[in-house]
Design an enzyme around this catalytic site. Structure first.
Site, PDB file in Angstrom:
ATOM      1  N   ASP A   1       8.376  -4.889   5.456  1.00  0.00           N
ATOM      2  CA  ASP A   1       7.285  -4.793   6.426  1.00  0.00           C
ATOM      3  C   ASP A   1       6.110  -3.973   5.898  1.00  0.00           C
ATOM      4  O   ASP A   1       4.959  -4.249   6.228  1.00  0.00           O
ATOM      5  CB  ASP A   1       7.812  -4.169   7.729  1.00  0.00           C
ATOM      6  CG  ASP A   1       6.780  -4.196   8.847  1.00  0.00           C
ATOM      7  OD1 ASP A   1       6.189  -5.274   9.065  1.00  0.00           O
ATOM      8  OD2 ASP A   1       6.545  -3.143   9.475  1.00  0.00           O
TER       9      ASP A   1
ATOM     10  N   HIS B   1       1.438  -3.356   2.165  1.00  0.00           N
ATOM     11  CA  HIS B   1       0.442  -2.289   2.273  1.00  0.00           C
ATOM     12  C   HIS B   1       0.569  -1.251   1.156  1.00  0.00           C
ATOM     13  O   HIS B   1      -0.411  -0.901   0.503  1.00  0.00           O
ATOM     14  CB  HIS B   1       0.558  -1.575   3.623  1.00  0.00           C
ATOM     15  CG  HIS B   1       0.520  -2.500   4.798  1.00  0.00           C
ATOM     16  ND1 HIS B   1      -0.351  -3.556   4.876  1.00  0.00           N
ATOM     17  CD2 HIS B   1       1.247  -2.535   5.940  1.00  0.00           C
ATOM     18  CE1 HIS B   1      -0.157  -4.194   6.019  1.00  0.00           C
ATOM     19  NE2 HIS B   1       0.803  -3.599   6.679  1.00  0.00           N
TER      20      HIS B   1
END
Ligand code: NAP
Length: 484
Positions: A235, A240
């Site tokens: 995730d 990111h």
């Protein structure tokens, strides 16, 4: 300093999932802010699409509520809000069905940029691309914006890339990672490549280590089903944190241009060494201070999914050999705080003698909250006490530096949507980048699945598991505090 706002050309933007959470919280409020600032032209249109049929007026009422909830009163006014809502429309379309597409095609303006935002569940990305193409809704210049997650592993990401590529060229595909739209993240490139100051020191000879932290206070909330199948590694780290790592570690691109920037990022991912099992810590939050534990927040009472990851990464390339990159992210931590800290090495010799305690020069790039940049430097302690040294921050908060008259820092999503309309892919992930990131992540996940290891518990509201601190202590270093 008043920010310059350059209007984009007129566009038709279709938001699939136009009534979903992301559209309500980010996309519609963001578009309104761009409209109010004069960047979204008056002729542009936004068409929400979802299965449930809705009158235009009902969709506008939905958007009004969303904007009133998300945009501060000082940043909205009735006239511009009314004018923006007039630009909105809604169509009922099932991404997996064949009705409604002809109507959508008929509504597309022939001479405008067409953009299609896939703000729906990932299993619908492929069906949407197929139908946009099959029903002639997308033209040769059309852009599609694809939300995360982009695959579950390298194989599924490759398959999704192939499905999209069957209908759209790579130059039409915008894989969104909203971290890349953050002001500070872009500033990272400005700081590195628009100043002579840092680049000569930006290598293993002068940088002791780099820490990248993305800490959240929230738990899995309503996303328990999705999150429990994914975990922090998929995730957050695969997208990111790896994107941040790329921007910190990449070589200067020859130009600030989409291909050049993404070529350099890809080289960073390819230079990452496999991570030794002892260099990764997985954690899972446990109930504390009245907050649920992870196992109470998800359906599976025996879940071994991690809500926290800390790891040490090495890059095998000339610039970074010997400088570790420590990555850390988690939910239910003590503060919401995202930052990158570049810690420089000690000067080779202290003219002030051994008695003077030396503290490291650290460049801290704060992503949230209070976006800004801070440089910790040594100065003389003020006063008549002789030559005593003290470590102080040179602090630049962007909000302060740009002054009260500066424009509100745009949210990542609104900036990225404007980039889509401008046709600028610099801040979007290329297909090969995403696949390479999975290729690095997949063996790490496979290794712990094979071992059947359970994540280390950590108290909700803490800084993560003790083992994460030990990962650093072993190297004679420590994590920076997770501060609000
Ligand atoms: P959501 O709240 O569940 O909304 C889903 C939207 O898709 C609704 O408008 C829904 O309306 C529509 N939809 C569902 N099935 C459809 C179908 N077969 N055809 C057409 N429309 C359909 O989801 P979300 O949270 O907005 O997330 C959207 C995407 O953004 C996901 O890929 C998610 O991973 C990603 N994302 C979300 C966030 C976030 O903060 N929410 C953050 C990062 C990434 P109907 O039911 O009427 O069709």
């Amino acid at each position: 300093m008043v920010a310059r706002v350059i209007p984009v050309e007129p566009f038709d933007l279709v938001v699939f999932g136009g009534t979903g959470d992301l559209a309500r919280r980010k996309i519609l409020p963001g578009l309104y802010r761009r409209f109010r600032d004069g960047q979204m032209p008056a002729e542009a249109r936004v068409i929400g699409a979802a299965r449930r049929a809705m009158e235009t007026d009902s969709y506008r009422a939905f958007a009004r509520d969303a904007i009133e909830e998300e945009v501060a009163p000082a940043r909205r006014d009735p006239d511009s809000l009314g004018a923006f809502l007039d630009r909105l429309d809604h169509v009922a379309i099932d991404a997996e069905g064949d009705e409604g597409w002809a109507e959508l095609a008929a509504r597309m303006h022939p001479d405008r940029v067409r953009a299609f935002y896939f703000s729906v569940a990932p299993r619908l990305f492929g069906p949407l691309a197929e139908r946009l193409h099959a029903h002639g809704v997308a033209d040769a210049e059309a852009r599609i914006v694809v939300e995360k997650p982009f695959g579950q592993d390298q194989a599924s990401a490759r398959q999704l890339n192939a499905t999209l590529a069957a209908h759209f060229g790579e130059s039409q595909i915008y894989r969104i990672d909203h971290y890349l739209g953050k002001e500070t993240v872009q500033n990272l490139m400005a700081v590195r490549f628009a100043n002579i100051l840092f680049e000569p020191l930006w290598n293993a000879q002068f940088v002791d280590h780099v820490q990248i932290t993305v800490a959240e206070t929230v738990g899995v909330g309503g996303r328990g089903g999705y999150y429990d199948a994914a975990g922090a590694m998929r995730d957050m780290v695969q997208n990111h944190l790896m994107q941040l790592l790329c921007l910190i570690a990449m070589e200067p691109p020859h130009r600030f241009d989409p291909q050049a920037v993404r070529d350099e990022k890809l080289k960073v991912i390819r230079a990452l060494d496999p991570v030794a099992p002892g260099d990764i810590v997985r954690g899972q939050y446990a109930a504390a201070g009245g907050m649920n534990g992870y196992l109470q927040d998800v359906a599976d009472p025996d879940s071994r999914t991690e809500s926290f990851v800390a790891l040490k990464a090495h890059l095998s390339n000339w610039r970074w050999k010997g400088t570790p990159f420590y990555l850390r992210t988690g939910k239910r931590l003590r503060a919401r705080s995202s930052e990158i800290a570049v810690t420089f090495r000690e000067p080779p010799h202290s003219i002030f003698g051994e008695a003077e305690r030396w503290a490291e020069n650290v460049l801290i790039i704060r992503l949230q909250p209070n976006e800004g940049i801070k440089l910790r430097v040594m100065i003389k302690e003020p006063g008549p006490g002789g030559m005593r040294l003290v470590n102080v921050p040179l602090d630049m908060s962007f909000a302060e530096a740009l002054g009260e008259n500066g424009a509100e820092i745009p949210d990542a999503y609104e900036r990225l949507i404007m980039d889509v309309i401008r046709g600028n892919q610099t801040l979007f992930m290329r297909g090969d980048e995403v696949e390479a990131a999975w290729a690095w992540i997949d063996p790490l996940i496979a290794a712990w699945e094979e071992r059947g290891s359970s994540p280390q518990p950590y108290e909700a509201g803490s800084s993560g598991p003790e083992e994460a601190a030990i990962l650093m202590h072993r190297d004679g270093r420590r994590w920076r505090g997770i501060e609000p």
